[in-house]
Write a protein that holds these residues in place. Structure first.
Motif, mmCIF file in Angstrom:
data_model
loop_
_atom_site.group_PDB
_atom_site.id
_atom_site.type_symbol
_atom_site.label_atom_id
_atom_site.label_comp_id
_atom_site.label_asym_id
_atom_site.label_seq_id
_atom_site.Cartn_x
_atom_site.Cartn_y
_atom_site.Cartn_z
ATOM 1 N N MET A 1 0.832 -1.204 0.000
ATOM 2 C CA MET A 1 0.000 0.000 0.000
ATOM 3 C C MET A 1 0.863 1.248 0.000
ATOM 4 N N LEU B 1 0.361 3.961 -1.218
ATOM 5 C CA LEU B 1 -0.491 5.112 -0.960
ATOM 6 C C LEU B 1 -0.425 5.531 0.512
ATOM 7 N N THR C 1 -9.531 3.700 0.183
ATOM 8 C CA THR C 1 -9.262 2.267 0.325
ATOM 9 C C THR C 1 -10.432 1.512 0.938
ATOM 10 N N GLN D 1 -5.753 -3.944 -3.198
ATOM 11 C CA GLN D 1 -6.223 -2.645 -3.678
ATOM 12 C C GLN D 1 -5.702 -2.484 -5.108
ATOM 13 N N GLN E 1 -1.137 3.503 -7.238
ATOM 14 C CA GLN E 1 -1.623 4.286 -6.092
ATOM 15 C C GLN E 1 -0.785 5.533 -5.900
ATOM 16 N N THR E 2 -1.427 6.603 -5.513
ATOM 17 C CA THR E 2 -0.648 7.779 -5.123
ATOM 18 C C THR E 2 -1.437 8.673 -4.176
ATOM 19 N N TYR E 3 -0.703 9.478 -3.422
ATOM 20 C CA TYR E 3 -1.329 10.533 -2.630
ATOM 21 C C TYR E 3 -0.623 11.831 -2.981
ATOM 22 N N MET F 1 -6.259 5.748 -6.800
ATOM 23 C CA MET F 1 -5.826 4.387 -7.138
ATOM 24 C C MET F 1 -6.571 3.948 -8.386
#
Lengths: 173, 282
Positions: free
Chosen positions: B89, B91, B130, B174, B178-180, B198
């Protein structure tokens, strides 16, 4: 007033047992309880980082930690860096690179820098700058602080030994 | 500044912590304290009793399996950011590394962020995107609260007074990309817009899009309109700008002295578009 609670903290290598009110902040306990006034309280709102100490080896803002939360931990303050009259490599680097102006934030900066040196995180200037996010130097003297931290990393490689705990200044016995 | 007097109990078990919460309706759970103690100094919070949960071993759990990632409520950001959870994860660890500063990350906890429910919390976007589950304990037993039901109002969660957050569960797998992304307030560092994004791309088709926004809106929100516009569509045929614009309309925005409602909505849109473009280019 609520009942005092017993705590035992190892500060700069010396174990102290005491009784404190639950609301006593670690920063106040160090300064007023133990007389270790090297730890400065700047903003008192966990913004400025002048009160940074190492708690179990990790940098934390001691104005936002209760003394009772530090029970059973190892705390290192700026007084614990080197024996009186001597300088830790990080302090040497700050002297050499003129890494301070008024000096108020310096104790916190030194403790954060010590952690960065111990983590070998001083080779990348950008990373050093990012790591200073939790430190406010009101003199805005960041350039020399960054240079001093990079220099501290070099000095620590040359001279890794820190003074023994028993030699350190600190806690009244 | 010194907080008003309070009693302090260091709980060794979840049961012990719950007992205090049951006995005293003004008791509060203390973890890292980096939201609660500043509020107590300002008398914005004045609990009669603090229950320190940081030394309950169960609350420091970090577990990964094929169907779930479990993060104990008292896991500190600094611990999480260095953990192997980055492998499954990214993220979560990416977002955690952008929270506040190194000192704060050594004290602040995942559960503390969730329970404090600041509408600009970075993790709020991650929890929503998520579909995280908040596992809470009370004398009535354990229940799981879905992220979509967790955030009730600014600084208010679905937690009852005698309940305590024990852990957060992130269902797996997931989506792979993914990124934030965070547009931080220049002074406070809080997210003016933080986007958790995501998706999967399978044979040129966009699948499993998840988008959530924190900071920009009055409340963190899931941008479902954007997800619906993108899911199942060929990557070559979609316009991220259009999707982001639709997604931004899922939020409710408020103007304040510094930033207008329009500015905040636009920022949510821009950050969503950037996040989508970044994931598509991976």
């Amino acid at each position: 007033m609520e009942a005092r609670l017993s705590i035992q903290i190892t500060v700069n290598g010396k174990t102290v047992s005491d009784h404190v009110e639950p609301r006593t902040l670690l920063a106040h306990y160090l300064r007023d309880g133990l007389g270790l006034t090297g730890t400065h309280i700047g903003c008192d709102t966990s913004q400025c980082g002048a009160c940074t100490v190492l708690l179990d080896g990790e940098p934390v803002k001691s104005c936002t930690v209760l003394a009772v939360q530090a029970d059973g931990t190892q705390v290192m303050t700026v007084e614990g860096l080197a024996a009186p009259g001597t300088a830790h490599p990080v302090q040497q680097a700050f002297q050499e690179m003129h890494g301070l102006q008024c000096g108020f934030c310096t104790p916190g900066v030194l403790m954060l820098s010590t952690w960065l040196v111990q983590q070998h995180q001083t080779s990348d200037l950008r990373h050093i700058r990012e790591s200073l996010d939790g430190i406010i130097c009101r003199c805005t003297g960041y350039e020399n602080i960054v240079k001093a931290i990079a220099r501290a990393g070099e000095l620590a490689v040359d001279e890794p030994a820190a003074p023994a705990a028993s030699q350190r200044e600190g806690v009244p016995s | 500044m010194i907080p008003a007097p309070f009693r302090y109990t260091r709980a060794a078990t979840v049961d012990e912590a719950m007992q205090v919460l049951q006995q005293d309706s003004d008791a509060k759970v203390l973890a890292g304290g980096h939201s609660l103690l500043p509020m107590m100094k300002l008398r914005l919070a004045r609990p009669s009793h603090l229950v320190d949960v940081t030394r309950i071993p169960e609350l420091s759990t970090l577990k990964m399996s094929s169907d779930v990632v479990v993060v104990g409520a008292a896991v500190r950001y600094a611990v999480l950011s260095q953990s192997r959870i980055a492998e499954v994860m990214p993220l979560l660890t990416e977002a955690v590394r952008l929270i506040a500063d190194p000192q704060v990350r050594h004290r602040g906890t995942v559960g503390g962020s969730a329970a404090h429910a600041d509408p600009a919390s970075d993790l709020a976007a991650v929890f929503l995107a998520t579909d995280a589950l908040f596992v809470v304990a009370s004398p009535r037993g354990i229940r799981r609260i879905p992220a979509a039901e967790w955030y009730v109002a600014p600084m208010v969660t679905a937690l009852a007074g005698d309940e305590m957050l024990v852990r957060v569960e992130f269902p797996q797998p997931q989506p792979a990309r993914q990124t934030y992304l965070k547009f931080a307030h220049p002074a406070s560092g809080y997210a003016l817009a933080g986007v958790a994004a995501m998706l999967d791309i399978q044979e040129g088709m966009i699948q499993h899009v998840r988008l959530a926004v924190t900071g920009a809106g009055a409340m963190p929100f899931r941008a479902r309109s954007a997800e619906q516009l993108l899911a199942g569509r060929p990557l070559a045929a979609v316009r991220f700008e259009e999707a982001a614009d639709a997604g931004a309309k899922d939020g409710e925005y408020l103007s304040d002295a510094q930033y207008s409602e329009e500015y905040r909505r636009n920022l949510a849109c821009v950050m969503m578009r950037r996040a989508l473009e970044k994931l598509a280019a991976e």
